[in-house]
Every structure is written in structure tokens, then in C-alpha cells.
Write a protein that holds these residues in place. Structure first.
Motif, PDB file in Angstrom:
ATOM      1  N   PHE A  66      34.945  42.258  48.075  1.00  0.00           N
ATOM      2  CA  PHE A  66      36.178  43.047  48.124  1.00  0.00           C
ATOM      3  C   PHE A  66      37.227  42.286  48.933  1.00  0.00           C
ATOM      4  CE2 PHE A  66      32.826  46.137  47.446  1.00  0.00           C
ATOM      5  CZ  PHE A  66      33.374  47.016  46.518  1.00  0.00           C
ATOM      6  N   LEU A  85      29.235  42.287  45.289  1.00  0.00           N
ATOM      7  CA  LEU A  85      30.678  42.468  45.095  1.00  0.00           C
ATOM      8  C   LEU A  85      31.434  41.958  46.316  1.00  0.00           C
ATOM      9  CD1 LEU A  85      31.020  46.071  43.538  1.00  0.00           C
ATOM     10  CD2 LEU A  85      30.895  43.858  42.365  1.00  0.00           C
ATOM     11  N   ASN A 121      42.262  45.489  40.578  1.00  0.00           N
ATOM     12  CA  ASN A 121      42.132  45.447  42.033  1.00  0.00           C
ATOM     13  C   ASN A 121      41.422  44.142  42.419  1.00  0.00           C
ATOM     14  OD1 ASN A 121      42.411  46.396  44.648  1.00  0.00           O
ATOM     15  ND2 ASN A 121      41.473  48.380  44.204  1.00  0.00           N
ATOM     16  N   ASN A 151      28.748  51.740  47.654  1.00  0.00           N
ATOM     17  CA  ASN A 151      28.756  50.422  48.311  1.00  0.00           C
ATOM     18  C   ASN A 151      28.462  50.572  49.798  1.00  0.00           C
ATOM     19  OD1 ASN A 151      30.289  48.256  46.289  1.00  0.00           O
ATOM     20  ND2 ASN A 151      30.730  50.398  45.871  1.00  0.00           N
ATOM     21  N   HIS A 167      34.658  52.607  42.840  1.00  0.00           N
ATOM     22  CA  HIS A 167      33.762  52.151  43.903  1.00  0.00           C
ATOM     23  C   HIS A 167      33.984  52.999  45.153  1.00  0.00           C
ATOM     24  CE1 HIS A 167      32.823  48.618  41.557  1.00  0.00           C
ATOM     25  NE2 HIS A 167      34.086  48.223  41.528  1.00  0.00           N
ATOM     26  N   CYS A 199      42.817  43.896  47.999  1.00  0.00           N
ATOM     27  CA  CYS A 199      41.970  44.993  47.561  1.00  0.00           C
ATOM     28  C   CYS A 199      42.459  46.289  48.210  1.00  0.00           C
ATOM     29  CB  CYS A 199      40.516  44.720  47.944  1.00  0.00           C
ATOM     30  SG  CYS A 199      39.428  46.049  47.434  1.00  0.00           S
ATOM     31  N   VAL A 211      38.610  42.907  43.438  1.00  0.00           N
ATOM     32  CA  VAL A 211      37.160  43.093  43.574  1.00  0.00           C
ATOM     33  C   VAL A 211      36.502  42.077  42.645  1.00  0.00           C
ATOM     34  CG1 VAL A 211      35.202  44.670  43.362  1.00  0.00           C
ATOM     35  CG2 VAL A 211      37.485  45.574  43.892  1.00  0.00           C
ATOM     36  N   THR A 219      31.792  41.988  51.860  1.00  0.00           N
ATOM     37  CA  THR A 219      30.862  41.728  50.765  1.00  0.00           C
ATOM     38  C   THR A 219      29.775  42.793  50.780  1.00  0.00           C
ATOM     39  OG1 THR A 219      31.261  39.352  50.890  1.00  0.00           O
ATOM     40  CG2 THR A 219      29.234  40.064  49.796  1.00  0.00           C
ATOM     41  N   VAL A 253      37.785  52.742  46.017  1.00  0.00           N
ATOM     42  CA  VAL A 253      38.373  51.489  45.547  1.00  0.00           C
ATOM     43  C   VAL A 253      38.184  51.411  44.036  1.00  0.00           C
ATOM     44  CG1 VAL A 253      38.318  48.970  45.713  1.00  0.00           C
ATOM     45  CG2 VAL A 253      37.776  50.363  47.744  1.00  0.00           C
ATOM     46  N   LYS A 293      38.217  49.867  40.369  1.00  0.00           N
ATOM     47  CA  LYS A 293      38.191  48.505  39.814  1.00  0.00           C
ATOM     48  C   LYS A 293      39.580  48.154  39.278  1.00  0.00           C
ATOM     49  CE  LYS A 293      36.146  45.863  35.974  1.00  0.00           C
ATOM     50  NZ  LYS A 293      35.206  45.919  34.833  1.00  0.00           N
TER      51      LYS A 293
END
Lengths: 539, 539
Positions: free
Chosen positions: A253, A251, A230, A152, A199, A259, A232, A182, A220, A222
């Protein structure tokens, strides 16, 4: 006609360019096993992935029919573990062997194979920068593919300029962080292939310096380890021109402030960790060029052998007999071989301490040139099919659409060219470049190849001391010249050990494609001022 | 950002390369009127045409919302009549002026503009080969666009090899024929834009000789003049990669034995009549290369001016300021100018008796090279957009998908190359080629261009006496060399009369693109044996 993995070809190139010292039987078993999975289970899903694609539902992204089962076969076959260290649940085979497996899977279904490729990136980052606890928790599951990984980086205002990103990470006081922001263009950002997704997210801690220096990397999940989801959210799936089997997500967050992520490596170590992921990811994107080139060539050759049109020597003839069709097929074969040689050779340098400079200088060539070749070959594949190539049911068009993203993501090919003329030409005070030129010159035999190596040295030396803008203006044509020289050098090496067909394809490359690269020297030595003779408004 | 027709550019190129002797005010009014129609009514429908496309219903093909109205505006504005002789209800303006109008319409909506382009082909065929009665009946309605025309050549087994077609035409005893057969890839084979469609169909009469010598051309109206529907059924619409606004149909003629057609020209005169349609249609397909190149360049340049990413001189910067983006935009501008020069110049030769040879030798260059350039420019347009270029909503991808058919239809570019080295190099005992070389040599100034003209002469002379297979093996690279030489020659001519921006774009073309073409000489002189060193099975 269906895809058949080029196992003998892969094996030969690995033997000649990688020098692995692996049991031949072991290597054959790996290549043939991957072929079986790819041909039998992944290739048949390529078209349904293209036409139906993943859907965004209230429960997240759902893959098309058949994908869960095909992915399970990948996990259960242990294919994810090939290149992972044994300490982390892997088989510890060299990166280049993993690349050969991914080539096969990606030729069968390029969009689907992006899931394993991204997981490899996450494994690399955690292997190098994760804490022992993080490694113990996440690596075994990523290695098997029981969980997948994502990268990400990109935000709407931060694409090639990663330093412009704004996602934040605020300490929660317990060692974890609250992530907010984002991210866009997240490949396999969500799916239902696995129970969890890891992630890896670049974000800024409070009061972090601006630009790339202030970026940190966070993990992070999911689903948190305690089983709770989480914070997300999948905002949308992009409508892309190709690679439909891969859900490209936006995505969000931390929209609800819940998160939770953990830091990977030191604070502000994000760029370093990202480059760990990214360098090898660049090789794997170069590999996608090989994937699509091989698949497109097989399809076009099969069509050309079957399609009767026109006459030669008095009778109806399959189009493969016509000279210009032959030219296209020969070019497709030669460029596919060039892309594979470039990428496999580069992948073979991964993990070899003494080859660090070589890997660094080869990476932009492998990423940019192999993806350019994937696009060229896919386009030729359509042309060989004639009108049928433009009809979606034929399948040639899908290769062409799928391939078009590869010169863009993981650093556009323009960024690769900038990396080559910027950091790589001056690496080790220019010794990295000089060593590559020396190696090529020592071995090069064909007259045009020797001329091209000379031209590359001439242009490269000039660019080493050129003004920054002149260097960048010349970067792309120079990257192509150097890539063709390196490919020619490697193809010659293969041809010396190979059979008559290989020598014929190599002769075509040396006699017809190498001289084209010589035609780029003018552009590679032109000043930037020529590009700025028009004002921005006048384009 | 929306498309803006390059009226001043079109006008300048027409003035310099066509020498029309038309009232300037008249020409401006035509170009500006077309711009208004294209920008205001056709361009806004491009995306709906792409995403929804035409649908096949029980009542035939239905175009997407808005298309009927936009087509009516075209008919009512008299845009179809531009290039048609006054005797047949037209305005009698030169072919190249009609081409400029079609460029504008096609840049706005390439798929839609195919309807007028095909109608032009039908008009050409009827004007040259129709009887006075046929001309009186059909030409005025085709001229206005009240009815559209189609070309029905291809059958499943007869693509590039037209002579393999099997459709039949059986005399009914009253001077008309019963047509039977299935035709594929029929652009605008059905639609609801007009009340009638004039199908021009190639078929064989009873006992006709095999091959192309036995082919005759028939006129088959969708609706007979007495108002009853003819026996023509739309079997399906193809699912194409692009050009979705154009319904590509499979048509079944005479399934019930009641498809009535009339002969156009003499029996067995089908190939001659087809070439009348096809030669000018080839120029108009070359024009599609210009259409897509212009539209893609405008879109990319606008994006590059707006998109801020990275920094230059200490501050955030639009990407247009970065050297490699600049390189791509300059290349797009230069290749667009080259394509337009090549196509307009070729179109300007239509109807000039003294320029017949020149038109003949230019036609394959204009068709093949301009469509290759349209594809190259559309691909660069995606690259300039980065990740956004791969997202369909952006619109850059549509250009890329739409453009890909143009090197295929109206004779693949390989067929164009074969035509160049076969018929055209030896035309008038080689005098056509020699005259083109002489003209270019007399005017060429830039050193690389002079070198390229010399190389073209050298290669062309060699190919004139070469073995047929060697000639065909070399045909494509030679076609590219000669096209670049001709483009450079025409761009130099324009630059001598033009402003600083034009000179800058031309300088880029001469300094950077022309040398690339010099790199093709090796391929253009390589023997066919190199392509046959692999057996067909070994590709």
C-alpha cells in the motif's frame, strides 16, 4: 462422483438447533438454490482452481478459466445478499442461513468460497462501524458481491501478535489518510472477478500508542470512487500447499505515496472493528471444517461403495463392507455431523442479544474444533481411498491440502484455546461457562457424555483459578474436551428428533468418540512446568 | 536451518534397545558417515525433488538435477552394503544398523531414500528364495546399489487384495518365462540413477490356482544380462500429493511378448517370498514415520526459537516460550522418540531366531503406529509455523505431504491392524501376545502405563475369542493402544539409562499421551454391529 449438497441434513439441523421461524418453503428454496449453483457451476471448477490457480500478470491477478462466469452466477442469483440487512440491500436472513449457503458453496469449491466469506467480514465491519455515508456507498455493492472485501491485518513481523503491525495512516487534511505498508497473507487480495475490491486495512496514525491500542481501521478501495486506481500493488501470490483457487497476496500500500483510505469508526477503534469482522469470520472458518468434512465424506463413501477388493461371505466385495473401512466412514460421518452441529448452533446465536455469552464461549470451539475435524476427516478420506488417495487426480488429496490452513488462519487454534481459557472461561464472572455446563448436564443422557460434562466442569473450574501458564498449557486439550462435550450434547438433541440412521451415527459418537475426549483430562490438568522441563535449545 | 542427523540419539537407542555387541567406534563411524552424506548431499536436493520431480521421457524416467551424483556418492560410500551378508558382498551389519542409516538418509530426503529401501526388499527376497546362481548374479550389484530393486505387486484391480492379480508368466521352454501384465504404484519403477533395475514381479503361471495360492515371484531385469533391453515399458508417472522425488510408475510388462523373467523360489511360492520382502519393508516404512517426525521436529523447533511473536515477561519473545507452542514441540519430541523406540526395537529383532514371535507381533505396530505418528508430527510442524507452514517454500508442508502415503503403502494401516488381531494375537496359541504383555508389565512403572498394559491385556484377550467382525471392528483402536503401551514401556527403559531431558520427554509421554490411549478402550471393545447400523448406501 460429484458433490451433492446435503439439503435435507442442513434443513433438519437448522430446524432443530436454530429455531428460525422462517417459512419452510423459503428456507428450502434458499438451500436448494445454493445446491444448484454449487453442484452445477462451482464444483466443476474445483480441480482447475487447484491445478492452474490464479496467475499474477501485469494487470493484476487473473483467475482460472470459468471463475468469472461462476462468480457472476453467484452475484446474479443474489447469493451474497442472503445475510445482509434489508436496509443495505440484503435479504436480512439470519447469519446461520447464510452459513448453510456458504457451507454448500465451500464444499463444492472451498478456495473459491473464501471470496464471499471475506466479503461477509467486510460487510460486518462496515455495518457496525462505518459512517452512514460509507454504508450507503459500499454496503449495497458488497452485499450483492458486485465488489468483494478483504481483511488486511498480517505483516511479516505481525501475525498472531496483531499489535506489532507497522502500517501507517497519515491524515491528508481532507478527512482522508495516506496509507503505507506491506500486508501479507491477503486472501483474494486481488482478482478479476469484480471491478473493485474493498480492502479493510489496519494501520497506525501518527503518534498512535504502541500495541493494539494504537490501531485504526481504514477502508482502501482498489479503485477510487472517481474511477482512478488507488496506489495498491500486488507484490506476489504465495505458493501454498492448498486452497489454490484463492489468491493469497502480498499487497504493498502506498509505495508511491498515493494510497488513499478513509477511517472506519473512531481513531484507535481498529481492534474493536477487527473483532467484529473476526468473530464472525472465525465461525465461517469453523464452517470450512464442515465444508471439507462433508465433501471428503461423500467422496470416500462413494469410492468405498464402488471399489471391489477382497471378499466377504464368499464373494468379491466392495470395500464398504469391510469393518475397518466401515469404522473410518462411520467416524467421518459422525465427525462431520459433530462439526456441523457445533458450527450451526454457534452461528444461530449471532444477533441474539440474550445469547451473547453463549456465542462468545462457542466461537473458539466452533473455529478450532470444527477445523480440526475437517482435517481429521479429510485424512480419513485419503485412507479410505488407499493408494488412489495419494494420487492428485482422485481429488481426496485436494481436500486434505485445502483443509490444512483452516486451523491456522483467523487466529490459530492455539489462539482459540488461549481465548477459551483466558477471556471466555471468566466471561461474566464464569457464568457463561457455568450456563453451558448446566445446559449440557440438564440434557445429556449417554453415560460417557455425562462423564465428559462432569470432567469439563472439573477441569474448567480448576483452570479458572489456575496460574496463567498452567491455564495455557492445558488450553488445547481442554478446548477439545469441551468441544466434544458440546458436540455430543447437540448430536443427542438432534438424535431425539431424528431417524434411525441419525441415532446410529450419534450412538457411535457417544460410545466411541466421547470416551477419547475423556482420555484428555490428564493433559488438561498437567502443569506448565512439564512443558518447560526442557530448555528451548533442547527441543 | 538444515537437517542435522541425531547421531547421539540413534547411538543411545541402539545401545539400549538393540544390544548389538558391535565395536562402538565402528558404529559411530557408520552413523556419522551417513550423517555426512545425508546432510551434505541428500538434504539439499529435497526441495528440487519436490518441485521438479522426475520426468518421463522417450528414454525412460529422468531424475532431477543432482540426484545421479548424490546416488553415486551413496554407492561409492558403500552405504547400500551395510546390512547385506558378507557372502553377498555386504558388510553383514545388523538390520537395525541399516535402519539407522536409512533413517538419516530418509530424514534428509524421504522420497529419494525409497530407492535404497526398495533395493533392501529385493535383496531380502533373493537372499532367502533365490537360487545360488541368482544370488551370485544379482546380489552383489544390488548390495552396492549399482542396480536397484523394485516390488511389483499391485494391479488396478488388485491392491490390498494381492490374490486378485492377473499378470501371467508363461514358460518359454528354456527355464525362463514370458511375463505379461500391467503393474501400478511401482516406486522407482524406472529412473536413470543406475544402468539396470531388478524388478521383482508377482504373476500367475498357466493353470495356477486362483487367489494367493497361485502366485509366483519372478525376477525381471530392466536390461537382460546380455545387454539387450527387456520388454518393460513405463506407461506413466503418477501425480502424487507428495514424495515427488520417488517416481511412482505404471509399468507394462510384455506388451510385445518379449518380457523375459526367471522364477524365484518354487512355483506358487510367490506369497511366501513376498512376505519375506514385505515384512522387513513394513519395518522400513515404519522407519519413514521416524524419518519425517525427526525432520519435521527439527525444523519446527528451529523456527520456534527464531520467530518472535507476542511478549512474555514484558518483552518480545520467541514463540518457543509460549506454552501452547511448547506443548506442540514437546509432543513432537515425545512422539518422535516413541516412533523411533518402536521401530528400532522391532528392527533389532530381525534375524534373532529366539525373537521371531516378538518380531511378528511388533511389525504391525511399528509399521502402522510409527507412520501415524509421522503424520501427526508433520501436521504439528505445520501448526508451529503458523501461516508460513502453509507456504511451500518453508518446507514444513512437504513433510506433511510426503508422510501421507506411509499409512497406505506396504499394507494399509487397516491391514496392519487386521494382521494384529488376526494372525498375531493368536500366534503360538496366544503366547506371543502374552509374552509381550508380561514383559511390559514386569518393567512398567508409571501408573498410567500400568493401567494401559492392563487394558491391552483385557482387550487383547477379549479379541482373541471374539467373532471375526468384532475383532476387525476393534482392530485399529486396539493397535493404537498396544503401540502406545509398547512405546511407553521402551521409553521408560530408555529414560532409566538417560539424562534429564530424556526423562522429561518420557514423563510427558507417560502423563499426557498414555492416558489418551486409555480413552480408546471403549472403541476397542465396541461391537461391529455399531458400524453396520447404517446401510452402505446411507453413508
Amino acid at each position: 462422483m460429484t458433490y451433492a449438497a446435503p439439503v435435507a441434513e442442513q434443513r433438519f439441523v437448522l430446524d432443530q438447533l436454530a429455531g428460525l421461524g422462517i417459512e419452510p418453503d423459503m428456507l428450502d428454496a434458499v438451500l436448494e438454490g445454493a445446491a444448484q449453483l454449487a453442484e452445477g457451476e462451482w464444483a466443476p471448477l474445483a480441480r482447475i482452481g487447484d491445478t492452474q490457480g490464479p496467475r499474477l500478470t501485469d494487470d493484476g491477478v487473473r483467475m482460472p478459466a470459468g471463475y468469472r462466469e461462476a462468480y457472476r452466477a453467484y452475484v446474479e442469483g443474489g447469493w451474497g445478499t442472503i445475510g445482509v440487512e434489508e436496509a443495505h440491500g440484503g435479504q436480512g436472513l439470519p447469519f446461520v442461513v447464510q452459513a448453510a449457503v456458504l457451507e454448500t458453496l465451500g464444499s463444492a469449491n472451498m478456495g473459491f468460497a473464501l471470496a464471499p466469506i471475506l466479503t461477509v467480514g467486510a460487510i460486518e465491519a462496515l455495518s457496525h462501524h462505518g459512517s452512514p455515508e460509507q454504508q450507503a456507498t459500499y454496503l449495497p455493492r458488497l452485499a450483492t458481491g458486485e465488489w468483494t472485501g478483504t481483511m488486511n491485518l498480517t505483516e511479516p513481523q505481525a501475525g498472531s501478535d496483531v499489535g506489532a503491525l507497522r502500517a501507517t495512516a497519515t491524515p491528508r487534511g481532507d478527512g482522508t489518510y495516506t496509507i503505507r505498508g506491506t500486508k501479507i497473507f491477503i486472501s483474494f487480495g486481488d482478482h478479476d472477478l469484480t471491478d473493485n475490491i474493498v480492502h479493510l486495512v489496519l494501520a497506525r496514525t501518527p503518534d498512535a500508542p504502541v500495541g493494539t491500542r494504537g490501531i485504526s481501521l481504514f477502508l482502501v478501495p482498489k479503485v477510487r470512487l472517481d474511477g482512478t486506481p488507488n496506489d495498491v500493488r500486488v507484490v506476489s501470490i504465495e505458493h501454498k500447499m492448498g486452497l489454490h483457487a484463492s489468491p493469497t497476496c502480498v499487497l504493498a500500500f502506498g509505495e508511491e505515496g498515493e494510497c488513499v483510505g478513509e477511517l472506519i469508526g473512531p481513531e484507535f477503534g481498529g481492534m474493536r472493528a477487527m473483532f467484529t469482522m473476526m468473530n464472525n469470520a472465525r465461525l465461517n472458518v469453523g464452517l470450512q471444517g464442515v465444508q471439507v468434512a462433508e465433501a471428503a465424506t461423500q467422496k470416500a463413501a462413494a469410492f468405498a461403495r464402488e471399489r471391489v477388493q477382497g471378499a466377504r461371505e464368499g464373494g468379491p466385495s466392495a470395500i464398504v463392507a469391510h469393518p475397518d473401512v466401515r469404522r473410518m466412514l462411520m467416524r467421518m460421518r459422525a465427525q462431520t455431523a459433530a462439526a456441523r452441529a457445533l458450527v450451526y448452533y454457534s452461528c444461530a446465536q449471532v444477533g441474539r442479544a440474550e445469547a451473547r455469552d453463549r456465542l462468545e464461549i462457542m466461537t473458539p470451539l466452533a473455529k478450532a474444533h470444527a477445523t480440526d475435524l475437517g482435517n481429521e476427516v479429510a485424512s480419513l478420506g485419503i485412507q479410505v481411498h488407499g493408494g488412489m488417495g495419494f494420487i492428485e487426480e482422485t481429488g481426496a488429496a485436494q481436500f486434505f491440502r485445502d483443509a490444512r490452513i483452516t486451523p491456522i488462519y483467523e487466529g490459530t487454534n492455539g489462539i482459540q484455546a488461549a481465548d477459551l481459557v483466558g477471556r471466555k472461561l471468566s466471561l461474566s464472572n464464569g457464568a457463561a461457562f457455568a450456563a453451558l455446563i448446566d445446559d449440557m448436564r440438564r440434557e445429556a443422557e449417554a453415560v460417557p457424555l455425562v462423564a465428559l460434562v462432569d470432567a469439563c466442569e472439573r477441569v474448567g473450574r480448576r483452570l479458572q483459578t489456575a496460574d496463567a501458564d498452567d491455564r495455557l498449557a492445558a488450553s488445547y486439550p481442554f478446548l477439545t474436551m469441551l468441544s466434544v462435550a458440546a458436540s455430543g450434547w447437540l448430536l443427542e438433541r438432534l438424535a431425539r428428533a431424528g431417524d434411525g440412521n441419525r441415532r446410529a451415527v450419534t450412538a457411535f459418537y457417544l460410545d466411541q468418540i466421547v470416551p477419547e475426549a475423556l482420555g484428555l483430562e490428564a493433559a488438561a490438568t498437567a502443569p506448565a512446568s512439564q512443558l518447560y522441563a526442557l530448555s528451548a535449545e533442547d527441543f
